[in-house]
Design a protein around this motif. Structure first.
Motif, mmCIF file in Angstrom:
data_model
loop_
_atom_site.group_PDB
_atom_site.id
_atom_site.type_symbol
_atom_site.label_atom_id
_atom_site.label_comp_id
_atom_site.label_asym_id
_atom_site.label_seq_id
_atom_site.Cartn_x
_atom_site.Cartn_y
_atom_site.Cartn_z
ATOM 1 N N GLU A 124 0.822 -1.193 0.103
ATOM 2 C CA GLU A 124 0.011 0.131 -0.063
ATOM 3 C C GLU A 124 0.788 1.323 0.116
ATOM 4 O O GLU A 124 0.454 2.072 -0.762
ATOM 5 C CB GLU A 124 -0.889 -0.031 1.167
ATOM 6 N N GLY B 165 -13.322 -2.860 2.028
ATOM 7 C CA GLY B 165 -13.034 -3.301 0.621
ATOM 8 C C GLY B 165 -13.169 -2.129 -0.533
ATOM 9 O O GLY B 165 -12.795 -2.414 -1.724
ATOM 10 N N GLY C 35 -11.111 0.399 -0.616
ATOM 11 C CA GLY C 35 -9.982 0.853 -1.045
ATOM 12 C C GLY C 35 -8.946 0.979 0.066
ATOM 13 O O GLY C 35 -9.515 1.475 1.190
ATOM 14 N N ASP C 36 -7.522 0.952 -0.379
ATOM 15 C CA ASP C 36 -6.602 1.005 0.663
ATOM 16 C C ASP C 36 -5.892 2.487 0.525
ATOM 17 O O ASP C 36 -5.361 3.010 1.342
ATOM 18 C CB ASP C 36 -5.464 0.047 0.580
ATOM 19 N N GLU D 194 -8.081 -0.749 -4.150
ATOM 20 C CA GLU D 194 -7.661 -1.877 -3.258
ATOM 21 C C GLU D 194 -6.273 -2.710 -3.644
ATOM 22 O O GLU D 194 -6.251 -2.964 -4.902
ATOM 23 C CB GLU D 194 -8.695 -2.795 -3.345
ATOM 24 N N LYS E 100 -3.556 -5.227 -3.381
ATOM 25 C CA LYS E 100 -3.257 -6.881 -3.079
ATOM 26 C C LYS E 100 -1.770 -7.158 -3.163
ATOM 27 O O LYS E 100 -1.235 -6.629 -4.208
ATOM 28 C CB LYS E 100 -4.094 -7.717 -3.840
ATOM 29 N N PRO F 93 -13.992 -1.658 -4.847
ATOM 30 C CA PRO F 93 -13.233 -0.403 -5.007
ATOM 31 C C PRO F 93 -13.553 -0.128 -6.731
ATOM 32 O O PRO F 93 -13.967 -0.695 -7.379
ATOM 33 C CB PRO F 93 -11.877 -0.854 -4.932
ATOM 34 N N TYR G 111 -8.360 -2.650 -8.627
ATOM 35 C CA TYR G 111 -7.426 -3.352 -7.887
ATOM 36 C C TYR G 111 -6.148 -3.158 -8.311
ATOM 37 O O TYR G 111 -5.854 -3.116 -9.657
ATOM 38 C CB TYR G 111 -7.842 -4.738 -8.204
#
Length: 186
Positions: free
Chosen positions: A72, A95, A97-98, A103, A105, A129, A132
């Motif tokens: 992230e 879920g 968004g970071d 999002e 991963k 989101p 990804y």
């Protein structure tokens, strides 16, 4: 842009090297995210016999969150975004968004057949989101993050494959890292 990586493959498009302060931040966030929802003596995570190999992590239970947060932070730096530093007492975030509505991963599989993997449980139960992003981190050198690619949530939904790695493992939705788009600057 593809670049040779540490094992000779060429799938990674961007390589980000995190600073010591970014690694310390990842460690602090990982401890917070893990400890807020840790069940004492949960099978597997509190096994002190497993060797800890990271100077930023002092307990194995923090490692999954640490590796995710490293991805992230790398992505946020690359696109000029900000990591969501919220702590959730239940199973992770919502879920959405970071980093903004993205999002992130992270995979630790150091081969060219790396996959963006979303557990079915998370995919079905959480908000979507906008997109990804897949990053890859080598556990032995977690400050070096490879940003593999990105995919819109709509495209992922249309092209995802169902995969179960073992009969007793959860079902996942996956997409090959080779099929992802190059990550664009914000």
């Amino acid at each position: 842009m593809q670049e040779k990586n540490s094992w000779g493959g060429t799938i990674a498009k961007q390589v980000i090297r995190l600073t010591a302060s970014e690694m310390k931040k990842a460690s602090e966030l990982a401890k917070g995210r893990t400890d807020v929802k840790t069940i004492p003596n949960k099978k597997g995570w509190n096994n002190e016999s497993r060797k800890i190999r990271h100077k930023y992590i002092d307990n194995n239970k923090h490692l999954p969150n640490f590796l995710g947060i490293v991805g992230e932070i790398a992505y946020a730096r690359f696109v000029g975004g900000k990591v969501d530093e919220s702590l959730y007492a239940t199973h992770g975030d919502d879920g959405s968004g970071d980093v903004g509505r993205v999002e992130v991963k992270v995979s630790t599989f150091m081969t060219d057949d790396v996959e963006l993997k979303i557990p079915e449980r998370d995919y079905e139960d959480k908000m979507r989101p906008d997109k990804y992003v897949l990053c890859r981190v080598d556990r032995s050198a977690p400050s070096v993050v490879e940003i593999i690619g990105e995919v819109s949530a709509e495209r992922f939904d249309a092209e995802k494959k169902v995969k179960q790695y073992r009969p007793d493992a959860p079902i996942n939705y996956v997409m090959s890292g080779r099929d992802l788009d190059e990550v664009a600057f914000a």
